[in-house]
Design a protein around this motif. Sequence first.
Motif, PDB file in Angstrom:
ATOM      1  N   ARG A  46      -2.981  -4.130  15.110  1.00  0.00           N
ATOM      2  CA  ARG A  46      -3.962  -4.788  15.987  1.00  0.00           C
ATOM      3  C   ARG A  46      -3.861  -4.281  17.424  1.00  0.00           C
ATOM      4  N   THR A  47      -3.457  -3.029  17.575  1.00  0.00           N
ATOM      5  CA  THR A  47      -3.476  -2.434  18.920  1.00  0.00           C
ATOM      6  C   THR A  47      -4.570  -1.369  19.020  1.00  0.00           C
ATOM      7  N   GLY A  48      -5.360  -1.208  17.965  1.00  0.00           N
ATOM      8  CA  GLY A  48      -6.450  -0.230  18.000  1.00  0.00           C
ATOM      9  C   GLY A  48      -6.097   1.124  17.425  1.00  0.00           C
ATOM     10  N   GLY A  55      -5.319   1.971  14.199  1.00  0.00           N
ATOM     11  CA  GLY A  55      -6.043   2.236  12.950  1.00  0.00           C
ATOM     12  C   GLY A  55      -7.469   2.686  13.258  1.00  0.00           C
ATOM     13  N   ARG A  56      -8.104   2.010  14.191  1.00  0.00           N
ATOM     14  CA  ARG A  56      -9.476   2.376  14.591  1.00  0.00           C
ATOM     15  C   ARG A  56      -9.506   3.814  15.135  1.00  0.00           C
ATOM     16  N   VAL A  80      -0.678   2.437   9.383  1.00  0.00           N
ATOM     17  CA  VAL A  80      -0.191   2.269  10.761  1.00  0.00           C
ATOM     18  C   VAL A  80       1.126   1.495  10.722  1.00  0.00           C
ATOM     19  N   SER A 109      -7.339  -6.281   5.698  1.00  0.00           N
ATOM     20  CA  SER A 109      -7.245  -5.695   7.047  1.00  0.00           C
ATOM     21  C   SER A 109      -8.020  -4.384   7.114  1.00  0.00           C
ATOM     22  N   LEU A 164     -11.429  -3.460   9.193  1.00  0.00           N
ATOM     23  CA  LEU A 164     -11.478  -2.309  10.107  1.00  0.00           C
ATOM     24  C   LEU A 164     -12.707  -1.442   9.815  1.00  0.00           C
ATOM     25  N   TYR A 165     -12.904  -1.059   8.559  1.00  0.00           N
ATOM     26  CA  TYR A 165     -14.028  -0.168   8.232  1.00  0.00           C
ATOM     27  C   TYR A 165     -15.361  -0.842   8.585  1.00  0.00           C
ATOM     28  N   TYR A 199       0.854  -1.199   0.000  1.00  0.00           N
ATOM     29  CA  TYR A 199       0.000   0.000   0.000  1.00  0.00           C
ATOM     30  C   TYR A 199       0.882   1.238   0.000  1.00  0.00           C
ATOM     31  N   LEU A 213      -4.596   6.274   5.005  1.00  0.00           N
ATOM     32  CA  LEU A 213      -4.572   5.638   6.330  1.00  0.00           C
ATOM     33  C   LEU A 213      -3.513   4.553   6.356  1.00  0.00           C
TER      34      LEU A 213
HETATM   35  C1  LIG Z   1      -5.575  -1.205   7.837  1.00  0.00           C
HETATM   36  C2  LIG Z   1      -4.687  -0.770   9.001  1.00  0.00           C
HETATM   37  C3  LIG Z   1      -4.610   0.759   9.015  1.00  0.00           C
HETATM   38  C4  LIG Z   1      -5.352  -1.262  10.304  1.00  0.00           C
HETATM   39  O1  LIG Z   1      -4.608  -0.731  11.373  1.00  0.00           O
HETATM   40  P1  LIG Z   1      -4.552  -1.424  12.817  1.00  0.00           P
HETATM   41  O2  LIG Z   1      -4.018  -0.403  13.746  1.00  0.00           O
HETATM   42  O3  LIG Z   1      -3.845  -2.729  12.743  1.00  0.00           O
HETATM   43  O4  LIG Z   1      -6.098  -1.686  13.099  1.00  0.00           O
HETATM   44  P2  LIG Z   1      -6.783  -1.846  14.540  1.00  0.00           P
HETATM   45  O5  LIG Z   1      -5.855  -2.481  15.494  1.00  0.00           O
HETATM   46  O6  LIG Z   1      -7.381  -0.549  14.950  1.00  0.00           O
HETATM   47  O7  LIG Z   1      -7.947  -2.872  14.194  1.00  0.00           O
HETATM   48  C5  LIG Z   1      -9.308  -2.546  14.374  1.00  0.00           C
HETATM   49  C6  LIG Z   1     -10.156  -3.695  13.854  1.00  0.00           C
HETATM   50  O8  LIG Z   1      -9.985  -3.842  12.445  1.00  0.00           O
HETATM   51  C7  LIG Z   1     -10.047  -5.236  12.104  1.00  0.00           C
HETATM   52  N1  LIG Z   1      -8.738  -5.662  11.610  1.00  0.00           N
HETATM   53  C8  LIG Z   1      -7.607  -4.930  11.514  1.00  0.00           C
HETATM   54  N2  LIG Z   1      -6.600  -5.670  10.989  1.00  0.00           N
HETATM   55  C9  LIG Z   1      -7.115  -6.894  10.747  1.00  0.00           C
HETATM   56  C10 LIG Z   1      -6.578  -8.098  10.209  1.00  0.00           C
HETATM   57  N3  LIG Z   1      -5.289  -8.187   9.813  1.00  0.00           N
HETATM   58  N4  LIG Z   1      -7.389  -9.167  10.093  1.00  0.00           N
HETATM   59  C11 LIG Z   1      -8.675  -9.101  10.484  1.00  0.00           C
HETATM   60  N5  LIG Z   1      -9.240  -7.994  11.028  1.00  0.00           N
HETATM   61  C12 LIG Z   1      -8.472  -6.910  11.142  1.00  0.00           C
HETATM   62  C13 LIG Z   1     -10.401  -5.969  13.394  1.00  0.00           C
HETATM   63  O9  LIG Z   1     -11.822  -5.958  13.501  1.00  0.00           O
HETATM   64  C14 LIG Z   1      -9.793  -5.038  14.429  1.00  0.00           C
HETATM   65  O10 LIG Z   1     -10.361  -5.189  15.707  1.00  0.00           O
HETATM   66  P3  LIG Z   1      -9.756  -6.304  16.729  1.00  0.00           P
HETATM   67  O11 LIG Z   1      -8.253  -6.182  16.697  1.00  0.00           O
HETATM   68  O12 LIG Z   1     -10.361  -5.903  18.038  1.00  0.00           O
HETATM   69  O13 LIG Z   1     -10.235  -7.621  16.211  1.00  0.00           O
HETATM   70  C15 LIG Z   1      -3.277  -1.398   8.910  1.00  0.00           C
HETATM   71  O14 LIG Z   1      -3.403  -2.799   8.728  1.00  0.00           O
HETATM   72  C16 LIG Z   1      -2.434  -0.839   7.783  1.00  0.00           C
HETATM   73  O15 LIG Z   1      -1.755   0.169   7.960  1.00  0.00           O
HETATM   74  N6  LIG Z   1      -2.461  -1.510   6.618  1.00  0.00           N
HETATM   75  C17 LIG Z   1      -1.660  -1.083   5.448  1.00  0.00           C
HETATM   76  C18 LIG Z   1      -2.183   0.190   4.831  1.00  0.00           C
HETATM   77  C19 LIG Z   1      -3.619   0.043   4.376  1.00  0.00           C
HETATM   78  O16 LIG Z   1      -4.071  -0.995   3.919  1.00  0.00           O
HETATM   79  N7  LIG Z   1      -4.361   1.173   4.473  1.00  0.00           N
HETATM   80  C20 LIG Z   1      -5.754   1.227   4.106  1.00  0.00           C
HETATM   81  C21 LIG Z   1      -5.924   2.063   2.913  1.00  0.00           C
HETATM   82  S1  LIG Z   1      -7.613   2.173   2.382  1.00  0.00           S
END
Ligand SMILES: CC(C)(COP(=O)(O)OP(=O)(O)OC[C@H]1O[C@@H](n2cnc3c(N)ncnc32)[C@H](O)[C@@H]1OP(=O)(O)O)[C@@H](O)C(=O)NCCC(=O)NCCS
Length: 177
Positions: free
Chosen positions: A105-107, A109-110, A99, A137, A141-142, A32, A97
């Motif tokens: 998975r520490t919250g 992104g949320r 992280v 992922s 999240l969304y 990404y 967006l």
């Molecule tokens: C998408 C991204 C921002 C999520 O960030 P994160 O800090 O890991 O997300 P969170 O910890 O806040 O996760 C919140 C919820 O999202 C879902 N989620 C996040 N990552 C997931 C995964 N790998 N598999 C399944 N569910 C996932 C879960 O419901 C999670 O809640 P839980 O941990 O209590 O089960 C991160 O994976 C990232 O940076 N990805 C690469 C860049 C990207 O894809 N950006 C999006 C562009 S549209």
Amino acid sequence: MRTATPVIREKTEGDTAACLDLLTRVHARDGYPLHLAPGDLPGFFRSAHERAAWVAEQDGVIVGHVALHCPPEDPTLTVAAEATGLPSARLALLARLFVAPELRRTGLGRALVRHATAQAPAWGRRAVLDVGQTLPSAIALYESEGWSRAGELHLHLDDFDPPINLDLWVYMSPAAA
Ligand SMILES: CC(C)(COP(=O)(O)OP(=O)(O)OC[C@H]1O[C@@H](n2cnc3c(N)ncnc32)[C@H](O)[C@@H]1OP(=O)(O)O)[C@@H](O)C(=O)NCCC(=O)NCCS
């Protein structure tokens, strides 16, 4: 040594290099942003339509990023306008967006999504976004935040060499209560 909880604050000019370093790591791990080569990543932060951007900072290190964009027109806004019944001028694109891999998975992104989404109503807008169909992922999240799918978009970017096809879902944030 204990690490502090990340703090979300507005991005400044001084954060540009650290944001690029972080995005370079995310790009290497997650692919990404989907359509850019590593050498093109600096341009990712230079959108003329960025209206606000925030970073998450932990112990002086940038560990996350999110932005809201308000372009006058955009294919994602066209899909979202139809689904929401709102004109583009009442929508804001949640964008850029990402992280740090070590904090997944520490919250965080949320927290970033909630922070940006909450800003849009203050501008009289509703947050919408597009996401690559190959980014499970982010989609998870969304959907866990109550965002709903508004439609899909298939973009053919022929100003790239070779041309790129992007398959995207368009999502809308929960309607205001
Ligand atoms: C998408 C991204 C921002 C999520 O960030 P994160 O800090 O890991 O997300 P969170 O910890 O806040 O996760 C919140 C919820 O999202 C879902 N989620 C996040 N990552 C997931 C995964 N790998 N598999 C399944 N569910 C996932 C879960 O419901 C999670 O809640 P839980 O941990 O209590 O089960 C991160 O994976 C990232 O940076 N990805 C690469 C860049 C990207 O894809 N950006 C999006 C562009 S549209």
